[in-house]
Design an enzyme around this catalytic site. Structure first.
Site, PDB file in Angstrom:
ATOM      1  N   GLN A  46       1.124  -0.838  -0.222  1.00 17.98           N
ATOM      2  CA  GLN A  46      -0.247  -0.321  -0.054  1.00 17.98           C
ATOM      3  C   GLN A  46       0.994   1.087  -0.145  1.00 17.98           C
ATOM      4  OE1 GLN A  46      -2.389   2.496  -0.358  1.00 17.98           O
ATOM      5  NE2 GLN A  46      -3.898   1.076   1.189  1.00 17.98           N
TER       6      GLN A  46
ATOM      7  N   SER B 196     -21.890   6.476   7.333  1.00 19.96           N
ATOM      8  CA  SER B 196     -22.116   6.514   6.262  1.00 19.96           C
ATOM      9  C   SER B 196     -21.577   4.825   5.735  1.00 19.96           C
ATOM     10  CB  SER B 196     -21.259   6.766   4.739  1.00 19.96           C
ATOM     11  OG  SER B 196     -21.784   5.806   3.083  1.00 19.96           O
TER      12      SER B 196
ATOM     13  N   GLY C  76      -9.204  -0.129  -1.426  1.00 18.95           N
ATOM     14  CA  GLY C  76      -9.689  -0.223  -0.494  1.00 18.95           C
ATOM     15  C   GLY C  76      -9.785  -0.181   1.119  1.00 18.95           C
ATOM     16  N   GLU C  77      -8.871  -0.018   1.181  1.00 18.63           N
ATOM     17  CA  GLU C  77      -7.728   0.146   3.028  1.00 18.63           C
ATOM     18  C   GLU C  77      -9.188   0.759   3.246  1.00 18.63           C
ATOM     19  OE1 GLU C  77      -4.384   0.030   5.192  1.00 18.63           O
ATOM     20  OE2 GLU C  77      -4.283  -0.425   3.171  1.00 18.63           O
TER      21      GLU C  77
ATOM     22  N   ARG D 168      -7.064   7.805  -7.498  1.00 19.17           N
ATOM     23  CA  ARG D 168      -7.576   8.747  -5.949  1.00 19.17           C
ATOM     24  C   ARG D 168      -7.697  10.279  -6.301  1.00 19.17           C
ATOM     25  NH1 ARG D 168      -9.466   5.446  -1.775  1.00 19.17           N
ATOM     26  NH2 ARG D 168      -9.614   7.967  -0.848  1.00 19.17           N
TER      27      ARG D 168
ATOM     28  N   GLN E  10     -19.207   0.515  -2.188  1.00 19.01           N
ATOM     29  CA  GLN E  10     -18.653  -0.065  -3.467  1.00 19.01           C
ATOM     30  C   GLN E  10     -17.680  -1.430  -3.084  1.00 19.01           C
ATOM     31  OE1 GLN E  10     -15.744   3.000  -4.638  1.00 19.01           O
ATOM     32  NE2 GLN E  10     -14.012   1.370  -6.599  1.00 19.01           N
TER      33      GLN E  10
END
Length: 299
Positions: free
Chosen positions: A54, A70, A95-96, A133, A78
């Site tokens: 990462q 959320s 998706g960490e 991102r 997602q």
């Protein structure tokens, strides 16, 4: 609504398939691999490890809490992407933030796409996904580009094709890594923009680079003003005096209160985004101890 229920049921069915040791899928050629790769699967969070490749090393805690809230209300919209390591063992590819936020909420499972990839492919996927991102600072992007070049052995032309950016854009980002580490930190903290960084690259003397950096912060210089300052220095022209912008009244009041409370003149550096640094000078080790006791409420 029926469509969403069907997708969840499919995920549970695939999860059951994965937990059957007789159907352990390790390559794209294995039986039932076509039922797994490219589909959404509900995986146990405890079966997933974070990705050592990462490229992102810091996660905003407030942003994570907002995402967790959320997810608590709407679920994970997602899916994350993982790669299969071994029987019921997976590693995050992307998706960490969703993974961490799901842990904060206390979820036991998370929807995921499963990939079968080696270490090099996993690194490349993580880096490319990270670059896409929107909330990355210029230095994070530069470091990701450099890792793709160094560790995946890509040329700038190949990298341009992988990430969908012009080669000149990639070259501009990579040049930022030549800046003094203090200047790079200033960019990561939001005190400087990429435009400021590109102007400072033209100053080869590290000490002079830092001096200009301090002037940018102290006087809230724009990119254009910074470019003009650098150009004048390179041409040997005398430096024009730039008046420091007036501080807001509430900040002036706070500085005065700090100075009176600490018994020393306190200075502040404020960036355009509203963040800044509080500078408290001390004259000796004894004076530092005195200030520490005041701040800790011991005096």
């Amino acid at each position: 609504m029926a469509k969403a229920t069907k997708k969840q049921a499919l995920g549970r069915g695939l999860s059951a398939l994965l937990k059957d040791p007789q159907n352990d899928i390790k390559s794209a050629e294995d039986k039932n691999a076509d039922k797994l790769v490219g589909h959404i699967v509900e995986l146990e969070l405890d079966s997933i490890e974070v990705n050592p490749f990462q490229p992102r090393t810091s996660f905003n805690e407030e942003s994570l809490r907002e995402l967790a809230s959320s997810i608590r209300e709407l679920g994970v919209i997602q899916p994350i992407t993982v790669r299969k390591l071994d029987y019921n063992q997976y590693q995050l590819v992307s998706g960490e933030r969703r993974f961490r936020a799901s842990r904060l909420v206390g979820l036991e499972t998370i929807p995921a796409y499963i990939r079968i990839a080696n270490d090099q492919e996993s690194l490349e996927m993580a880096l490319v996904e990270n670059i896409q991102r929107q909330d990355l600072d210029p230095i994070e992007i530069s470091l990701s580009y450099q890792r793709l070049i160094d560790e995946i052995n890509l040329t700038q032309e190949q990298l341009s094709e992988r990430v969908g950016k012009n080669r000149s854009t990639i070259a501009n980002y990579l040049r930022l890594l030549k800046l003094d580490p203090i200047v790079q930190t200033g960019m990561r903290d939001g005190f400087l923009s990429m435009g400021h960084g590109r102007a400072l690259i033209n100053i080869e003397d590290p000490q002079l680079q830092l001096e200009i950096y301090e002037k940018i912060i102290a006087n809230s210089l724009s990119v254009r003003e910074t470019e003009k300052l650098v150009r004048n220095l390179q041409e040997g022209k005398p430096e024009s005096k730039t008046a420091a912008p007036a501080l807001p009244k509430n900040i002036k009041k706070s500085i005065k209160e700090f100075s009176e409370r600490l018994g020393t003149k306190v200075d502040v550096k404020v960036a355009k985004k509203g963040n800044g640094r509080l500078i408290i000078p001390f004259s000796s080790e004894e004076d530092l101890e005195r200030l520490k006791k005041i701040i800790q409420g011991e005096e």
